[in-house]
Scaffold this motif. Structure first.
Motif, PDB file in Angstrom:
ATOM      1  N   GLU A 108       0.826  -1.208   0.000  1.00 37.17           N
ATOM      2  CA  GLU A 108       0.000   0.000   0.000  1.00 37.17           C
ATOM      3  C   GLU A 108       0.856   1.252   0.000  1.00 37.17           C
ATOM      4  O   GLU A 108       1.718   1.440   0.856  1.00 37.17           O
ATOM      5  N   ALA A 109       0.604   2.104  -0.991  1.00 38.04           N
ATOM      6  CA  ALA A 109       1.280   3.390  -1.106  1.00 38.04           C
ATOM      7  C   ALA A 109       0.428   4.471  -0.448  1.00 38.04           C
ATOM      8  O   ALA A 109      -0.756   4.256  -0.155  1.00 38.04           O
ATOM      9  N   PRO A 110       0.986   5.648  -0.197  1.00 39.18           N
ATOM     10  CA  PRO A 110       0.212   6.736   0.422  1.00 39.18           C
ATOM     11  C   PRO A 110      -0.875   7.289  -0.506  1.00 39.18           C
ATOM     12  O   PRO A 110      -1.795   7.964  -0.029  1.00 39.18           O
ATOM     13  N   VAL A 111      -0.757   7.044  -1.819  1.00 39.55           N
ATOM     14  CA  VAL A 111      -1.694   7.598  -2.794  1.00 39.55           C
ATOM     15  C   VAL A 111      -2.098   6.505  -3.787  1.00 39.55           C
ATOM     16  O   VAL A 111      -1.434   5.471  -3.879  1.00 39.55           O
ATOM     17  N   PRO A 112      -3.188   6.712  -4.539  1.00 38.40           N
ATOM     18  CA  PRO A 112      -3.531   5.749  -5.591  1.00 38.40           C
ATOM     19  C   PRO A 112      -2.388   5.614  -6.593  1.00 38.40           C
ATOM     20  O   PRO A 112      -1.726   6.593  -6.943  1.00 38.40           O
ATOM     21  N   THR A 113      -2.168   4.398  -7.050  1.00 33.78           N
ATOM     22  CA  THR A 113      -1.053   4.110  -7.958  1.00 33.78           C
ATOM     23  C   THR A 113      -1.573   3.668  -9.322  1.00 33.78           C
ATOM     24  O   THR A 113      -2.742   3.315  -9.480  1.00 33.78           O
ATOM     25  N   VAL A 114      -0.665   3.668 -10.291  1.00 32.21           N
ATOM     26  CA  VAL A 114      -1.062   3.357 -11.674  1.00 32.21           C
ATOM     27  C   VAL A 114      -1.195   1.850 -11.869  1.00 32.21           C
ATOM     28  O   VAL A 114      -0.322   1.071 -11.479  1.00 32.21           O
ATOM     29  N   ARG A 115      -2.283   1.472 -12.495  1.00 36.55           N
ATOM     30  CA  ARG A 115      -2.595   0.067 -12.723  1.00 36.55           C
ATOM     31  C   ARG A 115      -1.745  -0.522 -13.841  1.00 36.55           C
ATOM     32  O   ARG A 115      -1.370   0.162 -14.804  1.00 36.55           O
ATOM     33  N   PHE A 116      -1.475  -1.811 -13.738  1.00 37.40           N
ATOM     34  CA  PHE A 116      -0.722  -2.546 -14.758  1.00 37.40           C
ATOM     35  C   PHE A 116      -1.699  -3.193 -15.731  1.00 37.40           C
ATOM     36  O   PHE A 116      -2.832  -3.527 -15.391  1.00 37.40           O
ATOM     37  N   VAL A 117      -1.249  -3.406 -16.965  1.00 42.19           N
ATOM     38  CA  VAL A 117      -2.081  -3.946 -18.035  1.00 42.19           C
ATOM     39  C   VAL A 117      -2.450  -5.412 -17.772  1.00 42.19           C
ATOM     40  O   VAL A 117      -1.797  -6.093 -16.969  1.00 42.19           O
ATOM     41  N   GLY A 118      -3.481  -5.912 -18.463  1.00 34.99           N
ATOM     42  CA  GLY A 118      -4.007  -7.241 -18.173  1.00 34.99           C
ATOM     43  C   GLY A 118      -3.225  -8.405 -18.727  1.00 34.99           C
ATOM     44  O   GLY A 118      -3.126  -9.455 -18.084  1.00 34.99           O
ATOM     45  N   SER A 119      -2.666  -8.265 -19.942  1.00 29.48           N
ATOM     46  CA  SER A 119      -2.001  -9.417 -20.559  1.00 29.48           C
ATOM     47  C   SER A 119      -1.067  -8.953 -21.656  1.00 29.48           C
ATOM     48  O   SER A 119      -1.282  -7.902 -22.274  1.00 29.48           O
ATOM     49  N   ARG A 120      -0.040  -9.750 -21.910  1.00 31.17           N
ATOM     50  CA  ARG A 120       0.811  -9.480 -23.071  1.00 31.17           C
ATOM     51  C   ARG A 120       0.071  -9.811 -24.364  1.00 31.17           C
ATOM     52  O   ARG A 120       0.323  -9.210 -25.400  1.00 31.17           O
ATOM     53  N   ASP A 121      -0.824 -10.789 -24.281  1.00 37.28           N
ATOM     54  CA  ASP A 121      -1.647 -11.158 -25.427  1.00 37.28           C
ATOM     55  C   ASP A 121      -2.850 -10.218 -25.468  1.00 37.28           C
ATOM     56  O   ASP A 121      -3.706 -10.241 -24.587  1.00 37.28           O
ATOM     57  N   TYR A 122      -2.911  -9.386 -26.494  1.00 36.92           N
ATOM     58  CA  TYR A 122      -3.961  -8.366 -26.560  1.00 36.92           C
ATOM     59  C   TYR A 122      -5.298  -8.909 -27.035  1.00 36.92           C
ATOM     60  O   TYR A 122      -6.294  -8.185 -27.062  1.00 36.92           O
ATOM     61  N   THR A 123      -5.343 -10.170 -27.449  1.00 35.69           N
ATOM     62  CA  THR A 123      -6.593 -10.760 -27.906  1.00 35.69           C
ATOM     63  C   THR A 123      -7.568 -10.901 -26.742  1.00 35.69           C
ATOM     64  O   THR A 123      -7.259 -11.521 -25.729  1.00 35.69           O
ATOM     65  N   THR A 124      -8.728 -10.302 -26.886  1.00 39.19           N
ATOM     66  CA  THR A 124      -9.730 -10.336 -25.812  1.00 39.19           C
ATOM     67  C   THR A 124     -11.113 -10.128 -26.400  1.00 39.19           C
ATOM     68  O   THR A 124     -11.275  -9.389 -27.387  1.00 39.19           O
ATOM     69  N   PRO A 125     -12.134 -10.771 -25.807  1.00 38.75           N
ATOM     70  CA  PRO A 125     -13.501 -10.540 -26.290  1.00 38.75           C
ATOM     71  C   PRO A 125     -14.063  -9.200 -25.831  1.00 38.75           C
ATOM     72  O   PRO A 125     -15.126  -8.781 -26.285  1.00 38.75           O
ATOM     73  N   TYR A 126     -13.331  -8.524 -24.945  1.00 36.89           N
ATOM     74  CA  TYR A 126     -13.838  -7.275 -24.380  1.00 36.89           C
ATOM     75  C   TYR A 126     -13.351  -6.069 -25.174  1.00 36.89           C
ATOM     76  O   TYR A 126     -12.261  -6.062 -25.741  1.00 36.89           O
ATOM     77  N   GLY A 127     -14.172  -5.039 -25.196  1.00 43.08           N
ATOM     78  CA  GLY A 127     -13.834  -3.828 -25.913  1.00 43.08           C
ATOM     79  C   GLY A 127     -13.437  -2.713 -24.972  1.00 43.08           C
ATOM     80  O   GLY A 127     -13.800  -2.713 -23.784  1.00 43.08           O
ATOM     81  N   THR A 128     -12.700  -1.738 -25.499  1.00 46.28           N
ATOM     82  CA  THR A 128     -12.344  -0.549 -24.724  1.00 46.28           C
ATOM     83  C   THR A 128     -13.541   0.400 -24.722  1.00 46.28           C
ATOM     84  O   THR A 128     -13.971   0.847 -25.789  1.00 46.28           O
ATOM     85  N   PRO A 129     -14.100   0.720 -23.573  1.00 48.28           N
ATOM     86  CA  PRO A 129     -15.299   1.576 -23.546  1.00 48.28           C
ATOM     87  C   PRO A 129     -14.959   3.029 -23.836  1.00 48.28           C
ATOM     88  O   PRO A 129     -13.812   3.466 -23.696  1.00 48.28           O
ATOM     89  N   LYS A 130     -15.951   3.784 -24.254  1.00 40.42           N
ATOM     90  CA  LYS A 130     -15.797   5.221 -24.352  1.00 40.42           C
ATOM     91  C   LYS A 130     -15.528   5.771 -22.959  1.00 40.42           C
ATOM     92  O   LYS A 130     -15.944   5.189 -21.955  1.00 40.42           O
TER      93      LYS A 130
END
Length: 910
Positions: A108-130
């Protein structure tokens, strides 16, 4: 100073294990901004915008992207900031991955931290939302709330992080990009609202990044050497470039309003750069991508003296130019490793090679624009690299596409960069040469403006503004950059070609040497009547997807020969080249040869089954619109015990038919013989609708590209010599994914089955080789070949191939292919050449071609030499023309004459 520069250039040209140091810029701008422009240039930019329509359109486009969000931010400071993908609640400092997938985060850091990406394989059934659909402060144990594109209506649902590809990164990059654009607009127009919008996003993100640690691979594997702070691969840390540009334009505001945070921002950027240097892959395009990111980030840092560790701007600039570490090489070591200095070819597949060259010229141009320091003289191979780019082109101006490549035109970006560099530095010779080249490979509409319409991006004001071409410099000749044959040993690629446009011909062979290559043995691409008909299928899917690993990168996806259903080896970075045993004319030869015949002879050791493979390929042009290809493929296992050899050929078209030599359809039956069952490659199971028939007789296949009504249909006819033990299959293969924007084809090639002929030789295929003749033609022209038959060697060599090709024009060709310099004989003709052709025209004209031989004897002529070589003797309208690459003795009309080596010329036999 001039003497020093000269010495450095000489050192580079001499090569060797030592790499000359590229001098650093003499002057580094101290103020901000400094990447694209300095404060002094602001007024000139404002004048340009006021005066130039294109600049006004660029500015308007940037405002259109940003304004609504900035206005919303005035009343709701949290709306955009809350859509950053952060560990809002958990404030996790440590990230863990499980190989190529995200695992979890803790600490735990003192502030919110930057999230890491989900996978090296970019193939996914999910879309990037607006952005409007992104949940604010989304940090939920259920994962991400995203639209599922695989379901009807794309309903939103919670998705496990590891199954979301790069969506986290994409959302953050989009938001940071808006903040970057806003920082520029603030600097340009001094509207504080844009500064506050940009700063709130920037500070939240950078403060969060300052507490993030390097991700840990729980498998302790290769991924640990690749990861960045936001992505599985440091080459995809492009958000750092956006951060640097943002920081550059916002720096004056930060100095005035938030100076206490500058130390933290600089430290975070430095730590981020160090992570990119620490990880990655130096021996391919990664090194350059990393260097590009490092350069942009380093440019916004202060000088070395302002940091305790003395690692500032100069340190990192020098690092990418002159320092070599385990995973980040100096620029000249990188160039020395990747480029063939003799021909300018980069050691990756064509699409990547062209991309690297364009990226490098952009890097050199950016460096020069930013620092007023031209490093092109210190990278001399780059001139050759840009000039060789057209060698990749088929007659329809699509590039070859072996390995992980696509069929597309060559980008003129690198050529334009060379013009811009020349103009800036007053190099008239360079400007003239590349202006001529640029005019040759751009259409009239593009040339009239000098470039395509600039995009609505900050860089367009500085990098993409219209190119001003000198009207005194004319269009170059195609022959200045494209030769009849071209051989690039560093990527095991050989090409033969004749002519341009619909009636041009081209045949490309490649092995598997270099990066982004496939396991494809001796692979062939074939052109005919406006299309790359025998086309490579592309990579098909992401590199980590099963269909790429098991089909698209393997032998059965290519026009090659596979042994026992098992031929394979490492794809991607591959080390399996063929040996070029013979060719005509010589690679890059521009004149002095007979223009209507080419050939290449290559040898390949297939490593999985330890098989010898030999492919002889030739183009024979018989008229302005007519010609054919000869393809003779021999294959055998060194240890014998051959089960079968499969000759694969895929061709474009909506339909394919198979018939005997007279055109009667062969009766094929469904077959299950070609499959994974039996210990063969998985690739077989990706193919379907398999049918086969056994035959010892000659047979042919024909593919049809059914064009729209009113246009000529396009065909490819393949004739193949029959032999004992031959089985012929028709199969449907996965779609060809290599054509961008449909490739001008009349059907959806990327979704349609790729129609494939497979010739299976039971037993060895050396004494029973695959001997083929390909003829492309159109519906209006019809075939020019009347019939094809084969003949045996009267001296009874078993591995000999003899073909008799009769043309509707009355011409007759005899083709000889021998092995191990054996003398072969047919009627009154004999030769020991690897490849020989005797062409008799109806009007009495004659062409004699001896490839890699010492003797060719006909009824009227004897050509002999004391050493193996290529010789062409043409009789046209009663005159004799000779091109001999070795000294020869010619006997004709009971006379004998000696001829020294010479280019194609008229000879006197009196």
């Amino acid at each position: 100073m001039k003497a020093t520069v000269t010495t450095l250039i000489v050192l580079i040209l001499l090569g060797g294990s030592m790499y000359a140091q590229i001098p650093l810029p003499n002057h580094l701008e101290q103020g901000y901004p400094r990447m694209y422009i300095t404060q002094k240039g602001k007024k000139n930019l404002q004048k340009t915008i006021k005066k130039e329509t294109w600049a006004q359109e660029v500015l308007k486009g940037i405002h259109n992207k940003v304004d609504n969000y900035v206005e919303r931010h005035v009343d709701d400071k949290e709306w955009m900031v809350s859509r950053l993908q952060m560990y809002w609640k958990t404030k996790s400092a440590n990230v863990y991955v499980n190989g190529i997938h995200y695992s979890h985060a803790d600490g735990e850091a003192p502030v919110p931290t930057v999230r890491f990406v989900g996978s090296r394989d970019y193939t996914t059934p999910y879309g990037t939302p607006k952005l409007e659909d992104v949940l604010p402060y989304m940090d939920d144990p259920r994962g991400l709330y995203l639209p599922n594109r695989s379901k009807e209506g794309h309903p939103f649902e919670w998705a496990e992080i590891s199954k979301t590809g790069r969506i986290i990164y994409s959302i953050n990059e989009r938001i940071i990009g808006l903040a970057r654009d806003a920082s520029f607009l603030y600097w340009l127009e001094n509207d504080k609202r844009f500064a506050e919008f940009s700063y709130d996003i920037f500070h939240t993100y950078m403060e969060g990044m300052s507490y993030r640690s390097e991700p840990v691979d729980l498998l302790n594997g290769h991924i640990q050497t690749l990861v960045g702070f936001t992505n599985f691969q440091v080459i995809h840390e492009n958000v750092l470039t956006d951060i640097a540009e943002l920081y550059d334009f916002l720096h004056q505001y930060i100095e005035a309003a938030h100076p206490e945070n500058i130390k933290m921002y600089d430290a975070t950027i430095k730590r981020w750069i160090d992570q990119i240097i620490k990880n990655g892959v130096p021996q391919n395009n990664w090194n350059l991508h990393q260097a590009n990111i490092i350069l942009k980030a380093a440019m916004v840092l202060q000088d070395n003296k302002n940091y305790e560790d003395k690692k500032g701007r100069e340190y990192y600039i020098d690092y990418i130019l002159n320092v070599t570490s385990a995973r980040q090489w100096s620029l000249n070591k990188f160039l020395d490793y990747g480029y063939d200095k003799t021909n300018g070819v980069w050691n990756e597949c064509p699409s990547y090679s062209l991309g690297v060259t364009s990226s490098l010229t952009s890097f050199i141009r950016d460096f020069d624009n930013t620092f007023d320091h031209n490093i092109l003289p210190f990278t001399p191979v780059m001139t050759k690299a840009v000039k060789m780019m057209p060698q990749y082109l088929f007659p329809n101006d699509q590039t070859v596409a072996f390995g992980d490549s696509n069929y597309s035109g060559i980008s003129t970006r690198a050529i334009a960069d060379m013009i811009r560099i020349a103009q800036k530095n007053g190099d008239k010779a360079q400007e003239r040469e590349f202006t001529g080249m640029y005019r040759l490979f751009t259409d009239e509409a593009e040339r009239s403006t000098g470039s395509a319409k600039p995009r609505a991006e900050i860089s367009s004001f500085f990098e993409s503004k219209p190119l001003n071409l000198n009207s005194n410099y004319n269009k170059a000749n195609r022959e200045d950059f494209i030769t009849q044959t071209f051989y690039a040993p560093s990527v095991s690629w050989h090409v033969q070609r004749m002519g341009i446009g619909k009636d041009g011909m081209m045949l490309s062979l490649n092995g598997s040497l270099g990066n982004h290559m496939h396991a494809n043995g001796i692979n062939m691409e074939l052109y005919g009547k406006g299309f790359v008909q025998g086309a490579d299928p592309g990579k098909g899917a992401g590199y980590l997807q099963p269909i790429y690993l098991e089909y698209y990168s393997q032998f059965p996806a290519h026009n090659t020969v596979m042994v026992d259903g098992k031929s394979s080896y490492t794809e991607m970075l591959s080390n399996h080249a063929f040996d070029l045993m013979g060719q005509y004319p010589k690679s890059e030869q521009k004149e002095g040869f007979y223009p209507n015949i080419t050939y290449s002879d290559v040898f390949f050791l297939e490593p999985e089954t330890r098989s010898d493979q030999s492919r002889l390929a030739s183009i024979v042009k018989t008229g302005e619109t007519t010609g054919y290809y000869v393809d003779i493929f021999r294959s055998k296992k060194q240890r014998k015990g051959d089960k079968f050899h499969d000759y694969f050929y895929h061709n474009l078209g909506q339909s394919m038919s198979v018939s005997d030599a007279k055109g009667t359809p062969l009766k094929l039956s469904p077959s299950e013989e070609m499959g994974f069952a039996g210990g063969h490659l998985y690739a077989f199971d990706y193919m379907w609708d398999k049918k086969s028939v056994r035959t010892n007789n000659d047979y042919q296949a024909e593919w049809k590209i059914d064009m729209p009504e009113g246009e000529d249909d396009v065909f490819m006819n393949l004739w193949m010599k029959g032999t004992e033990g031959r089985e012929v299959f028709t199969v449907k293969s996965p779609p060809n994914k290599a054509f961008r924007d449909g490739g001008g084809l009349p059907y959806n090639v990327s979704e349609a089955p790729y129609l494939t002929l497979v010739a299976r030789q039971h037993g060895e295929a050396w004494n029973h080789p695959f001997a083929s003749v390909y003829e492309p033609f159109t519906s209006s022209e019809g075939k020019s070949i009347a019939s094809i038959s084969s003949f045996e060697d009267e001296n009874e060599s078993k591995d000999f191939v003899g073909l008799h090709i009769k043309h509707k024009s009355g011409r007759e060709d005899l083709v000889f292919s021998t092995v191990n310099s054996q003398m072969a004989k047919h009627n009154e003709t004999s030769t020991d050449a690897t490849y020989a052709l005797v062409g008799n025209e109806k009007n009495g004209d004659l062409i004699l071609f001896m490839g890699n031989g010492t003797q060719l004897k006909t009824k009227d002529f004897v050509i002999s030499s004391g050493e193996k070589g290529n010789v062409v003797l043409e009789i046209k309208a009663g005159k004799l023309f000779l091109n001999n690459e070795v000294p020869v003795k010619i006997t004709y009309n009971q006379k004998e004459k000696q001829f020294e080596v010479g280019a194609l010329r008229l000879i006197d036999f009196k």
